[in-house]
Scaffold this motif. Structure first.
Motif, PDB file in Angstrom:
ATOM      1  N   HIS A 529       0.837  -1.148  -0.062  1.00  0.00           N
ATOM      2  CA  HIS A 529      -0.046   0.086  -0.031  1.00  0.00           C
ATOM      3  C   HIS A 529       0.967   1.057  -0.006  1.00  0.00           C
ATOM      4  O   HIS A 529       2.121   1.397   0.068  1.00  0.00           O
ATOM      5  CB  HIS A 529      -0.826  -0.118   1.194  1.00  0.00           C
ATOM      6  CG  HIS A 529      -0.366   0.275   2.659  1.00  0.00           C
ATOM      7  ND1 HIS A 529       0.435  -0.546   3.186  1.00  0.00           N
ATOM      8  CD2 HIS A 529      -0.207   1.444   3.263  1.00  0.00           C
ATOM      9  CE1 HIS A 529       0.701  -0.020   4.395  1.00  0.00           C
ATOM     10  NE2 HIS A 529       0.489   1.312   4.378  1.00  0.00           N
ATOM     11  N   ALA A 530       0.278   2.181  -0.181  1.00  0.00           N
ATOM     12  CA  ALA A 530       1.166   3.668  -0.298  1.00  0.00           C
ATOM     13  C   ALA A 530       0.148   4.752   0.154  1.00  0.00           C
ATOM     14  O   ALA A 530      -1.237   4.597  -0.543  1.00  0.00           O
ATOM     15  CB  ALA A 530       1.488   3.935  -1.923  1.00  0.00           C
ATOM     16  N   ASP A 531       0.370   5.659   0.880  1.00  0.00           N
ATOM     17  CA  ASP A 531      -0.518   6.496   1.545  1.00  0.00           C
ATOM     18  C   ASP A 531      -0.075   8.155   1.237  1.00  0.00           C
ATOM     19  O   ASP A 531       1.121   8.293   1.274  1.00  0.00           O
ATOM     20  CB  ASP A 531      -0.630   6.596   3.046  1.00  0.00           C
ATOM     21  CG  ASP A 531      -1.099   5.226   3.563  1.00  0.00           C
ATOM     22  OD1 ASP A 531      -1.787   4.434   2.603  1.00  0.00           O
ATOM     23  OD2 ASP A 531      -0.854   4.600   4.501  1.00  0.00           O
ATOM     24  N   PHE A 532      -0.895   9.096   0.780  1.00  0.00           N
ATOM     25  CA  PHE A 532      -0.594  10.346   0.618  1.00  0.00           C
ATOM     26  C   PHE A 532      -1.819  11.172   1.120  1.00  0.00           C
ATOM     27  O   PHE A 532      -2.839  10.679   1.499  1.00  0.00           O
ATOM     28  CB  PHE A 532      -0.615  10.561  -1.169  1.00  0.00           C
ATOM     29  CG  PHE A 532       0.243   9.436  -1.666  1.00  0.00           C
ATOM     30  CD1 PHE A 532       1.635  10.071  -1.715  1.00  0.00           C
ATOM     31  CD2 PHE A 532      -0.079   8.418  -2.074  1.00  0.00           C
ATOM     32  CE1 PHE A 532       2.656   9.132  -2.139  1.00  0.00           C
ATOM     33  CE2 PHE A 532       0.659   7.708  -2.813  1.00  0.00           C
ATOM     34  CZ  PHE A 532       2.137   7.843  -2.849  1.00  0.00           C
ATOM     35  N   TRP A 533      -1.447  12.313   1.590  1.00  0.00           N
ATOM     36  CA  TRP A 533      -2.385  13.344   2.016  1.00  0.00           C
ATOM     37  C   TRP A 533      -2.164  14.710   1.486  1.00  0.00           C
ATOM     38  O   TRP A 533      -0.907  15.061   1.275  1.00  0.00           O
ATOM     39  CB  TRP A 533      -2.676  13.322   3.532  1.00  0.00           C
ATOM     40  CG  TRP A 533      -1.341  13.543   4.099  1.00  0.00           C
ATOM     41  CD1 TRP A 533      -0.667  14.680   4.602  1.00  0.00           C
ATOM     42  CD2 TRP A 533      -0.338  12.607   4.464  1.00  0.00           C
ATOM     43  NE1 TRP A 533       0.516  14.546   5.246  1.00  0.00           N
ATOM     44  CE2 TRP A 533       0.909  13.344   5.081  1.00  0.00           C
ATOM     45  CE3 TRP A 533      -0.108  11.012   4.275  1.00  0.00           C
ATOM     46  CZ2 TRP A 533       1.799  12.607   5.576  1.00  0.00           C
ATOM     47  CZ3 TRP A 533       0.768  10.402   4.538  1.00  0.00           C
ATOM     48  CH2 TRP A 533       1.939  11.122   5.279  1.00  0.00           C
ATOM     49  N   TYR A 546      -3.599   3.835  -1.744  1.00  0.00           N
ATOM     50  CA  TYR A 546      -3.530   2.859  -2.950  1.00  0.00           C
ATOM     51  C   TYR A 546      -3.274   1.511  -2.048  1.00  0.00           C
ATOM     52  O   TYR A 546      -2.208   1.086  -1.264  1.00  0.00           O
ATOM     53  CB  TYR A 546      -2.466   3.168  -3.760  1.00  0.00           C
ATOM     54  CG  TYR A 546      -2.568   4.435  -4.585  1.00  0.00           C
ATOM     55  CD1 TYR A 546      -3.289   4.426  -5.898  1.00  0.00           C
ATOM     56  CD2 TYR A 546      -2.289   5.813  -4.000  1.00  0.00           C
ATOM     57  CE1 TYR A 546      -3.508   5.398  -6.555  1.00  0.00           C
ATOM     58  CE2 TYR A 546      -2.497   6.808  -4.804  1.00  0.00           C
ATOM     59  CZ  TYR A 546      -3.025   6.764  -6.012  1.00  0.00           C
ATOM     60  OH  TYR A 546      -3.228   7.670  -6.891  1.00  0.00           O
ATOM     61  N   PHE A 547      -4.044   0.394  -2.617  1.00  0.00           N
ATOM     62  CA  PHE A 547      -3.988  -0.909  -2.083  1.00  0.00           C
ATOM     63  C   PHE A 547      -3.620  -1.909  -3.080  1.00  0.00           C
ATOM     64  O   PHE A 547      -4.146  -1.897  -4.035  1.00  0.00           O
ATOM     65  CB  PHE A 547      -4.982  -1.296  -1.150  1.00  0.00           C
ATOM     66  CG  PHE A 547      -5.183  -0.525   0.099  1.00  0.00           C
ATOM     67  CD1 PHE A 547      -4.746  -0.979   1.242  1.00  0.00           C
ATOM     68  CD2 PHE A 547      -6.265   0.673  -0.083  1.00  0.00           C
ATOM     69  CE1 PHE A 547      -4.770   0.019   2.426  1.00  0.00           C
ATOM     70  CE2 PHE A 547      -6.545   1.415   1.091  1.00  0.00           C
ATOM     71  CZ  PHE A 547      -5.865   1.152   2.283  1.00  0.00           C
ATOM     72  N   GLU A 561      -7.613   2.495  -5.347  1.00  0.00           N
ATOM     73  CA  GLU A 561      -7.484   3.675  -4.775  1.00  0.00           C
ATOM     74  C   GLU A 561      -8.675   4.184  -3.942  1.00  0.00           C
ATOM     75  O   GLU A 561      -9.849   4.095  -4.527  1.00  0.00           O
ATOM     76  CB  GLU A 561      -7.324   4.598  -6.125  1.00  0.00           C
ATOM     77  CG  GLU A 561      -7.063   6.059  -5.570  1.00  0.00           C
ATOM     78  CD  GLU A 561      -6.924   7.195  -6.755  1.00  0.00           C
ATOM     79  OE1 GLU A 561      -7.016   8.105  -6.638  1.00  0.00           O
ATOM     80  OE2 GLU A 561      -7.522   6.779  -7.903  1.00  0.00           O
ATOM     81  N   VAL A 562      -8.379   4.563  -3.018  1.00  0.00           N
ATOM     82  CA  VAL A 562      -9.143   5.011  -1.686  1.00  0.00           C
ATOM     83  C   VAL A 562      -9.174   6.424  -1.376  1.00  0.00           C
ATOM     84  O   VAL A 562      -8.017   6.682  -1.061  1.00  0.00           O
ATOM     85  CB  VAL A 562      -9.095   4.071  -0.562  1.00  0.00           C
ATOM     86  CG1 VAL A 562     -10.531   4.628   0.104  1.00  0.00           C
ATOM     87  CG2 VAL A 562      -9.504   2.567  -1.120  1.00  0.00           C
TER      88      VAL A 562
END
Length: 578
Positions: A529-533, A546-547, A561-562
């Protein structure tokens, strides 16, 4: 020496004089009498140019609209017949909508922003500025705010036209044009920041920024109307335009009300079926691909000849692309051809008609004109750099923070999530043996989806997906967009044209490499997974995750994509129990 009644300048002045008389409350019969004594016939373009001149002199456009029936009555029976209206000219057709927005944008630049800039430049400086000077500055601020809504015009192009172009193999022009769209968004943002800065920056800096915005927008209008739209008109089918029209409301419009609904006629469908493959589209795609390669828009390193901006690079190619379109274009209508040797008449025409005669070119600026070549790049104080970086991340949608990045002000719950990033993700729970999902068809033909944790029918599943407080998009193992949720209030727009499109092409060129890296890592198993804000427009905090999706045998199925707006969540205090 009396003016020649056949002279276009004389004709234009006379039509303006008649319209001014009507708007001042003059007699309709007297206006009709003057017209009949002066003209045997008149072109529609002459009437619209006269109305535009009135708006430019300060007349409220709504007054033009309110008196349009009076105008028509004066000219009734004397308007030259025009060529039959094509489907693209019909109200509501996506091409007509884009061109209407371009007309309004051109008017905003030529009739408001630039005239106000000129008058403001001529005023006094510093503390001696008058109330009138402040009024011009306020109008410039408001005009630039209105210009920011060009984002909707570009978003429709990027989310509706570009995906369909991909499906027809026209992959390069979207990459190039999207990059220029993003540059224009940035230049507008720079100019708006300058006119709102206290203390006020030097007038030359503001002048340079606004003139840069105007120049680039006008050139993009030229590229859209003389290259992009003729190219897609050669390949898009009526069903494509109908899909674009039906999805456009989802994105929104720039400075115009919602257009009329549009549907193709049977004649449109039959004529499209006879069309041959477009040689022009292939040639333009090849030219754009060369430009994309030079600028490194496919994730490759730019060549040594690459320009500082995509817009600068495009000016080197656009003349050749325009020539290709002209070689394949239909002949100029007879009523316009008559103006060919009359420069003053040509200058009175709208931008898209002037371009027919080659009078408007997106050529590179003269080397000795420094203002035309300026790239606005304002250095903000260090404290503002964090805000600026967040704003840039909005346009990229994804940024790639380093493992040690911890921006000041990061919410504690996000820190906790990142600190815990190595824990097994929820999808790994499904690696243990679970009941196999399957579909059961009842005697009444009802379908039930049997899942590991319960059963749902199709209506229930559709309803659940429709109320999720999240935006979810599924990309398959081949990196193709296959499905997205829609709860009616998405953070980022999604339209049905994106289905079947490579997901990297759904992002600006500067983000493509980062997106592809994530997908490659998912596919190889390097990460799950990858995380952004991001702080969207300074008003919404958006959390994007993203998973990697895998089956029980650990085969890669695709990416989910969530996206979630978390502004309200971040503002929660205390407790609220059931």
């Amino acid at each position: 020496m009396p003016e020649n009644k056949h002279n276009s300048v004389f004709r234009q002045k006379k039509i303006v004089e008649i319209l001014k008389m009507l708007h001042a409350g003059g007699s309709f019969d007297e206006a009709k009498k003057i017209f009949d004594a002066t003209f045997s016939s008149v072109d529609v373009s002459e009437i619209t140019s006269a109305e535009r001149e009135l708006i430019g002199s300060g007349l409220n456009p709504m007054e033009i609209q309110n008196l349009c029936n009076v105008h028509a009555a004066v000219f009734k029976g004397s308007i030259n017949p025009t060529k039959p209206m094509s489907a693209e000219d019909e109200p509501g057709h996506p091409v007509a909508v884009m061109k209407l927005e371009n007309v309004v944008l051109t008017s905003l630049l030529d009739d408001e922003l630039l005239p106000c800039l000129k008058k403001w430049q001529q005023s006094a400086n510093g503390d001696s500025a008058t109330a009138t000077d402040q009024q011009y500055l306020t109008r410039m601020q408001n005009a630039l705010k209105d210009l920011q809504t060009i984002d909707l015009h570009y978003a429709r192009k990027e989310n509706l036209l570009f995906p369909l172009m991909d499906k027809y193999g026209i992959t390069a022009p979207p990459k190039v044009m999207w990059g220029v769209d993003d540059e224009i968004r940035g230049w507008i943002k720079d100019a708006l920041r300058l006119v709102n800065t206290t203390p006020m920056p030097a007038k030359y800096d503001i002048e340079a920024a606004i003139e840069k915005v105007a120049k680039e927008i006008e050139e993009m209008i030229f590229k859209e109307e003389q290259i992009l739209l003729p190219m897609v008109a050669e390949v898009f089918k009526p069903a494509d335009w109908e899909l674009i029209a039906s999805e456009s409301d989802e994105v929104g419009y720039t400075l115009i009300p919602d257009p009329l609904p549009w549907h193709p006629s049977q004649k449109d469908i039959e004529e499209a079926a006879k069309r041959k493959p477009s040689k022009m589209a292939q040639e333009l795609n090849s030219m754009a691909q060369s430009l994309a390669d030079q600028q490194g828009l496919d994730g490759k390193a730019p060549t040594k000849d690459a320009k500082a901006t995509i817009s600068e690079a495009m000016t080197d190619t656009v003349d050749a692309m325009t020539d290709v379109v002209k070689e394949n274009a239909a002949t100029i209508p007879a009523d316009l051809k008559a103006k060919e040797n009359d420069p003053e008449a040509i200058n009175a025409l709208p931008l898209h008609l002037r371009a027919e005669f080659g009078e408007v070119k997106a050529s590179a600026p003269a080397k000795d004109d420094a203002r035309q070549q300026i790239d606005v790049n304002i250095t903000a104080p260090k404290k503002a750099e964090v805000v600026e970086k967040a704003a840039e991340a909005v346009e990229e949608k994804v940024t790639e923070p380093k493992a040690t990045d911890e921006p000041a002000g990061m919410p504690d719950f996000v820190k906790k999530m990142l600190a815990d990033k190595d824990r097994p993700t929820t999808n790994k729970r499904h690696k243990k043996p679970v009941p196999q999902t399957h579909l059961e068809i009842g005697a009444d033909n009802s379908a039930t989806i049997v899942l590991p944790t319960g059963n749902l029918d199709l209506r229930q599943l559709t309803a659940i997906l429709g109320v999720l407080p999240l935006d979810v998009t599924f990309v398959d193992a081949n990196d193709i967009v296959r499905w997205f949720s829609d709860n009616g209030d998405r953070v980022f727009p999604r339209t049905r044209t994106v289905i079947g499109r490579a997901v990297v092409n759904c992002h600006p060129p500067k983000s493509m490499g980062k997106v592809q890296t994530i997908l490659d890592d998912f596919r190889s198993g390097a990460q799950d997974h990858a995380d952004f804000w991001i702080n969207l427009h300074g008003t919404k905090m958006v959390y994007i995750r993203y998973f990697a999706m895998r089956d029980p045998q650990n085969n890669y199925l695709g990416c989910l994509e969530v996206t979630q707006e978390i502004t309200e969540i971040m503002n929660l205090k205390g407790e609220k129990r059931l």
